[in-house]
Every structure is written in structure tokens, then in C-alpha cells.
Design a protein around this motif. Structure first.
Motif, PDB file in Angstrom:
ATOM      1  N   ASP A   1       0.832  -0.965   0.055  1.00 18.58           N
ATOM      2  CA  ASP A   1       0.074  -0.264   0.048  1.00 18.58           C
ATOM      3  C   ASP A   1       0.761   1.412   0.130  1.00 18.58           C
ATOM      4  OD1 ASP A   1      -2.429   1.247  -0.203  1.00 18.58           O
ATOM      5  OD2 ASP A   1      -2.789   1.355   1.985  1.00 18.58           O
ATOM      6  N   ASP A   2       1.889   1.282  -0.923  1.00 15.60           N
ATOM      7  CA  ASP A   2       2.836   2.381  -0.864  1.00 15.60           C
ATOM      8  C   ASP A   2       2.801   3.003  -2.368  1.00 15.60           C
ATOM      9  OD1 ASP A   2       5.016   4.031  -1.207  1.00 15.60           O
ATOM     10  OD2 ASP A   2       6.396   2.446  -0.350  1.00 15.60           O
ATOM     11  N   PRO A   3       2.489   4.353  -1.966  1.00 17.49           N
ATOM     12  CA  PRO A   3       2.047   5.352  -3.243  1.00 17.49           C
ATOM     13  C   PRO A   3       3.304   5.527  -4.084  1.00 17.49           C
ATOM     14  CG  PRO A   3       1.725   6.600  -1.116  1.00 17.49           C
ATOM     15  CD  PRO A   3       1.925   5.169  -0.809  1.00 17.49           C
ATOM     16  N   ALA A   4       4.841   5.237  -3.515  1.00 17.55           N
ATOM     17  CA  ALA A   4       5.664   5.336  -4.215  1.00 17.55           C
ATOM     18  C   ALA A   4       6.302   3.922  -5.056  1.00 17.55           C
ATOM     19  CB  ALA A   4       7.023   5.794  -3.269  1.00 17.55           C
ATOM     20  N   ALA A   5       5.641   3.083  -4.851  1.00 12.89           N
ATOM     21  CA  ALA A   5       5.795   1.571  -5.325  1.00 12.89           C
ATOM     22  C   ALA A   5       5.658   1.718  -6.726  1.00 12.89           C
ATOM     23  CB  ALA A   5       5.034   0.554  -5.009  1.00 12.89           C
ATOM     24  N   PRO A   6       6.422   0.927  -7.668  1.00 11.29           N
ATOM     25  CA  PRO A   6       6.099   0.956  -9.000  1.00 11.29           C
ATOM     26  C   PRO A   6       4.910   0.366  -9.301  1.00 11.29           C
ATOM     27  CG  PRO A   6       7.966  -0.542  -8.271  1.00 11.29           C
ATOM     28  CD  PRO A   6       7.587   0.105  -7.154  1.00 11.29           C
ATOM     29  N   GLN A   7       4.780   0.144 -10.613  1.00 10.49           N
ATOM     30  CA  GLN A   7       3.252  -0.356 -11.000  1.00 10.49           C
ATOM     31  C   GLN A   7       3.508  -1.766 -11.355  1.00 10.49           C
ATOM     32  OE1 GLN A   7       0.162   0.410 -11.435  1.00 10.49           O
ATOM     33  NE2 GLN A   7       0.290   2.635 -11.487  1.00 10.49           N
TER      34      GLN A   7
END
Length: 158
Positions: free
Chosen positions: A9-15
Motif C-alpha cells: 500500500d505504498d504510493p511510491a511503489a512501481p506499477q
């Protein structure tokens, strides 16, 4: 060798760019200890496991991955659950693959072999069940082990 980076749940994670069915195995010995590996790609402790290859069943993949990563032979005995939370992403830096979690967690009993390391495991240990979650591990692995230790009446579907 690349690294494995887990995101939750990390907005900085890649797609995510892949979805690969995989298996993890809670292998126990006659003393009730649980087999863990100390992973080489992220320095965390984990249950043995990996991707299910074309041409093999979930159970075959579980037995193969356990043997490859730990040196231990096992027999599948049950199902803990199916984990497919799209908030959990796994980034493999060696090829820039970003997988959405999809893991089937099985139970097994050890039938032979001797603990030995592999390219994926820097240590292989039988750990008392009461001490397993004290080790450094990703939150998703800790959840799977806690689900197993909680002995749910039916498999976890998540």
C-alpha cells in the motif's frame, strides 16, 4: 544478483507488470519446528517457496521449491490459504519485474533430507513455532505464518 523489494500500500511503489502464481510452504518436523530460510535477495527470513512452473501442479512446485531452497524433502498435508492482495507488490530489480502478490500457502511435513543453503538462502533453520515471528521478515510473510499458527477452521482467502 538483484534484490527483492516488497511494497505494501505504498504510493511510491512501481506499477505491477506481472502476476505469477507462486507457492510458500510451512514445513514442520517431528518436533513441531517450522523450516525457515534466510533469503539472499532481501535479508529477510521466510518460508521456502517460489513460482509455479508450467507443467507442474501447486503441490509439485511446493515440494520442488522446498528441496531446492532448503535440501529438505517434504509431503504436502494441507492448505493455509491463498494470498492475492493487489496492495502487495514485489519488485525484482534484476529484471525490473514488479509482481502483484499471488501466493498459495501449503502445509507439509518433512520426510527427509538435510538442511542446506542455496543461491536463494544464506541460512536454513528449524525454528520453534513460538519463535518464528520474532525473526526479521516482510509483513506479508509474517501474516501467512500467523494465519498458520492461528489454525483457522478453513483456508484464508485474501
Amino acid at each position: 544478483m538483484g534484490r527483492r523489494i516488497d511494497y505494501y500500500d505504498d504510493p511510491a511503489a512501481p506499477q505491477a507488470n506481472s502476476l505469477v502464481p507462486s507457492v510458500n510452504v510451512v514445513v514442520t518436523n517431528e518436533s513441531g519446528e517450522i523450516l525457515l530460510i534466510h533469503r539472499t535477495d532481501n535479508d529477510n527470513w521466510a518460508l521456502p517457496g517460489g513460482a509455479i512452473d508450467l507443467g507442474e501442479s501447486v503441490a509439485q512446485a511446493a515440494v520442488r521449491e522446498t528441496k531446492e531452497e532448503t535440501g529438505i524433502d517434504c509431503e504436502i498435508t494441507g492448505l493455509v490459504g491463498i494470498y492475492s492482495d493487489p496492495k502487495h507488490l514485489i519488485h525484482y530489480t534484476s529484471n525490473d519485474e514488479v509482481r502483484q502478490e499471488f501466493s498459495i500457502v501449503l502445509t507439509a511435513r518433512a520426510t527427509g533430507g538435510d538442511p542446506k543453503t542455496s543461491d536463494e538462502s544464506r541460512a536454513v533453520r528449524w525454528v520453534p513455532a513460538s519463535q518464528v515471528t520474532e525473526r526479521q521478515m516482510d509483513r506479508s510473510m509474517r501474516l501467512r505464518i500467523r494465519d498458520y499458527l492461528g489454525e483457522p477452521e478453513s483456508p484464508v482467502i485474501g
